[in-house]
Design an enzyme around this catalytic site. Sequence first.
Site, PDB file in Angstrom:
ATOM      1  N   GLY A  83       0.841  -1.195   0.000  1.00 44.57           N
ATOM      2  CA  GLY A  83       0.000   0.000   0.000  1.00 44.57           C
ATOM      3  C   GLY A  83       0.871   1.239   0.000  1.00 44.57           C
ATOM      4  N   ARG A  95     -22.110  12.147  12.452  1.00 46.66           N
ATOM      5  CA  ARG A  95     -22.394  11.371  11.254  1.00 46.66           C
ATOM      6  C   ARG A  95     -23.365  10.218  11.480  1.00 46.66           C
ATOM      7  NH1 ARG A  95     -16.323  10.974   8.508  1.00 46.66           N
ATOM      8  NH2 ARG A  95     -16.250  13.160   7.958  1.00 46.66           N
ATOM      9  N   LEU A 126      -6.963  10.945   8.135  1.00 44.85           N
ATOM     10  CA  LEU A 126      -5.689  11.377   7.573  1.00 44.85           C
ATOM     11  C   LEU A 126      -4.651  11.463   8.686  1.00 44.85           C
ATOM     12  CD1 LEU A 126      -6.966  14.160   5.150  1.00 44.85           C
ATOM     13  CD2 LEU A 126      -6.633  11.742   4.726  1.00 44.85           C
TER      14      LEU A 126
END
Lengths: 227, 638, 261
Positions: free
Chosen positions: B40, B331, B442
């Site tokens: 990755g 959310r 992030l």
Amino acid sequence: MSWFGRYLRSSIGAKHAMAVTGLLLLLFAIVHMLGHFQMFGGQDMYNKYAHFLQNLWEVKWPVRAGLIALTVIHIVLAIGLVAKNRAARPVSYAVYRPVMSSATGRAMAFTGLAVFAFLAFHILHFTVGMVQADYFHTLDPKGRYDAYSMFVRGFQNPAIYGVYLAGMVLLAMHLGHGASSWFQSLGWRHPKYPIDRIGTAVSVFLFVGYMIPPTAVLVGIIKLPGA
Amino acid sequence: MNLDARIPDGPIEQKWSKAKFDMRLVNPANKRKYKVIVIGSGLAGGAAAATLAELGYDVACFCFQDSPRRAHSIAAQGGINAAKNYQNDGDSVHRLFYDTVKGGDFRAREGNVHRLAEVSVDIIDQCAAMGVPFAREYGGTLANRSFGGAQVSRTFYARGQTGQQLLLGVYSALSRQIGIGRVTMFPRTEILDVVVDDGRAVGVVVRDLVTGTISSHAGHAVILATGGYGNVFYLSTNAKGSNVTAGFRAYKRGAGFANPCFTQIHPTCIPVSGDYQSKLTLMSESLRNDGRVWVPKRKEDCGKHPDKIADEDRDYYLERKYPSYGNLSPRDIASRAAKEQCDDGRGVGPGGRGVYLDFRDTVKRDGEARVREKYGNLFDMYQRITGENPYRVPMRIYPAVHYTMGGVWVDYHLQTTVPGLFCLGEANFSDHGANRLGASALMQGLADGYFIIPFTLGHYLAGVNAKDLASTTSAAFKATEADVRARQDKLMNVRGKRSVDSFHKELGLLLWDDCGMARTKASLEHALAKIPELREQFWKDVTVLGERDSFNQSLEKAGRVADFLEFAEIMCKDALVREESCGGHFRVEHQQDGEAKRDDERFAHAAVWEYTGEGKAPNRHIEPLAFENVKLATRSYK
Amino acid sequence: MSTLNLTLHIWRQADRKAAGKLVTYKVKNVSTHASFLEMLDILNEQLIEKGEEPVAFDHDCREGICGMCSLMINGRAHGGQRATTVCQLHMRLFKDGDEIYIEPWRAYAFPVIKDLCVDRSALDKIVTAGGYISVNVGSAPDANDVLIPKEYADRAFEAAACIGCGACVAACPNGSAMLYTAAKLAHLHNLPQGQPERLHRTKAMVSAMDAAGFGNCSNHYECEAACPKDISREVMALVNRDYAKAAWVHRDRDDKGDGGG
């Protein structure tokens, strides 16, 4: 290879050289064009000017050599660039629709070659004297080469006028892209200055400037001495 | 299964410093003798590969995309959190730590989260030094914005493409190491299995996606940074290629898989428009700062043009249900509320699966130009996709699968239960508990890659003899390679009638209905009954055209979907056993007054699944979670 | 909802070495709400049903940011809608009965590896040559110690918005990668952090660009028109200027080892 050789072979170095040689050739073209306006001053004025240039050999030959060198470099680099560009797309698209570029921009190689052919004609015409040999090397009353009459006789001929008109159209097309390109290629771009319109402005200026004296001849404003 | 998290002793503020000091080091001259495999090239993997190479290790990095710059981290829009307190609004490392633990609904490990908050500040410094063009104030300092779940402004951003800008920073650092020759990059190369020999990870088996060649690579350690498994639902905001294969293969080779049922549904995505739909597009959460969410009060108004519905006939349900947080509710809550309205038959748009996000009042108040300046890019994107002008007509949005908090279990050192096998970023389970806060993904990816793995991997390698690099001709490699080849052949040789995508879509729909925003015992049992049937059908009726040993996108997809078909089962099992509602995991049976009800008595732990063999039920282990610094409390947003 | 029936002419090529050709397909009942790539998905499903190998095309995020998708559609890179990648191009822009030509990016530096997929590793090589700031992890000062005027940060961002898709190369009549390379350079050179290596970086990346076999920039600006991130021709002017300085006055890096203490 020296740094300079590497520089000229690099894509951007070659562009710089194209821009600089093109710019210098244009400067010559502008001066050359301005000189023609002395045709409106009559035979004496024009021949005096021609005589002065002809005898200024300390300048004349270096300038000629320089112009030849600039032209050769400009053309040799152009051939190299075109070859690389062709090689960069070995398989072409079945359908390709450009949107931003101008036809004149994409036809630079063609217009460039055509302008070169025109220059060859022009030199054969006015410098070597092969095109209208009868009118070449005649003298004026003061014993100077009669460049004035040669100019008038040349453009009184519609065919010759047509060749020059075509030449100037090609030059204008070439500069339409080229003159804006210098600024971009040398990095002189700033949002405050509309450099992308400079090409058109320079083309129009040069085209109009070059075509005024010949047109004046063709329509009879400028005449042979005594006519 | 050994689930010792290796969290250092001492006060929480000192754990990471202590751990760093206690770790063994590898002599600078010896580092190049160690080969590290990184799978990755996103924020976690790319950062790890670059940083380990800077230290001197011999790194090989693999990605399935054609360039490391395209890893899916690139798609993150909103921002990255860091406890810089540049705004002087009371932020601190401890507050970021607290918000993250609370936002995760108390299902994350305190020690890891505190470390994450500590290194968050270094991330911003590092990224700025690498040339990440963060948003700035006129005075030249960094700008911040607010995000859900926090009362301070700590989110750093680069317009709507923070992910791409951070990833380009990582990619540049990685490219530098590739240029120097310390990282060997393998793009368009997909991991198909992890090689474990004598209990340690010794390498990987990969497939060159261009030629189809299967090859083995040995390393002293293997790092998986392969992202989340949201694509198990077929439709998600993930990239089409995102998959669970690396994590799932690791699981089958002995790595524990933690909390697979913790999946995050993002409330503001563009709704599905038809059965050809291949992915869902997120509209940034920041839109909820100015947009008002509503549906018609009456079912019969749903087909009407929104302009024809008077204000008193509109139900601004978030403002009604959560007056203090309103349209900015977290959310999970906003997503479930949208689903409730649609289940009630008051959804709008095709199939009634959408709610309005309306900017009418903002446009009226601030003018279209002001709205354009703030959200122009997002509005343009919406218009490109839907063909509707959101300045005139309200946007239609619906929740979509976005992120997975679950993942391969790792300890404080980010090592899985298999020694020598590490897991970073979204692929691991560590830091977000049951719900991730905006702008934290992030942060975690970069923290893992830049600032944590360089220490913890060194500690592991210091205990490994550099001469003990496994040979790719060893029995373990040969056996794993043979497994991989057999699988490929098996996929090629089914020669059935149905496309891979048709199975993937069917699986996705099943999971979305049964294990999506709301889960019940019955729905999960239904899914658990259906998944094996679908899997059986897949192996009977799938068709993979083209050649095995060549560029073959159908074969790539087939391998990934085959793994999803197995993985889906442990996800549903995990959801079934976890009889509580927490964060993104909502069990309908466990609610109080319409709100999620956590059960800390029985479920304050990470559930870790252990593979026990083909056709056998996996074992569920637990890692208890201790909350010594944050008090367990019920979240309330009313 | 209206649907379209389309005739597609798609480039099919088995692998890097094989000869390719345009093959004509009919695709039916495509919703106008589908994206262009979803239209290709539908075609592929129809092909699989018939037992024909599906068309290979690159794609990943399908939201216009990863830069993987790369199709020349009717002679326009990404299909020609301003600032839009193929994955965000929608079928409502087409009409029932349309004929659509779909070709891969064409450039010497982008060899076709299968059907519509090309190898763009040349773009990575340009970055490997110098598209970074040499700063190791751990050696950064506090982010606010270096003040950057907003205008500069914004300009750096606008250049950094490049998604590396290669549309600029595909659209350029010369197959030049100038906009890409210049965007990478302009990103770093609008920031103070990019200054120490500025001229070296310019030289190194331009050399790598040339070595990869891209064509030369002739200032046609087709790249700018095709760029899905609206990157301006200004970035190329900046590089042209820097390159002059780099070539004429910048001293080459002196890599003499000092041996240390």
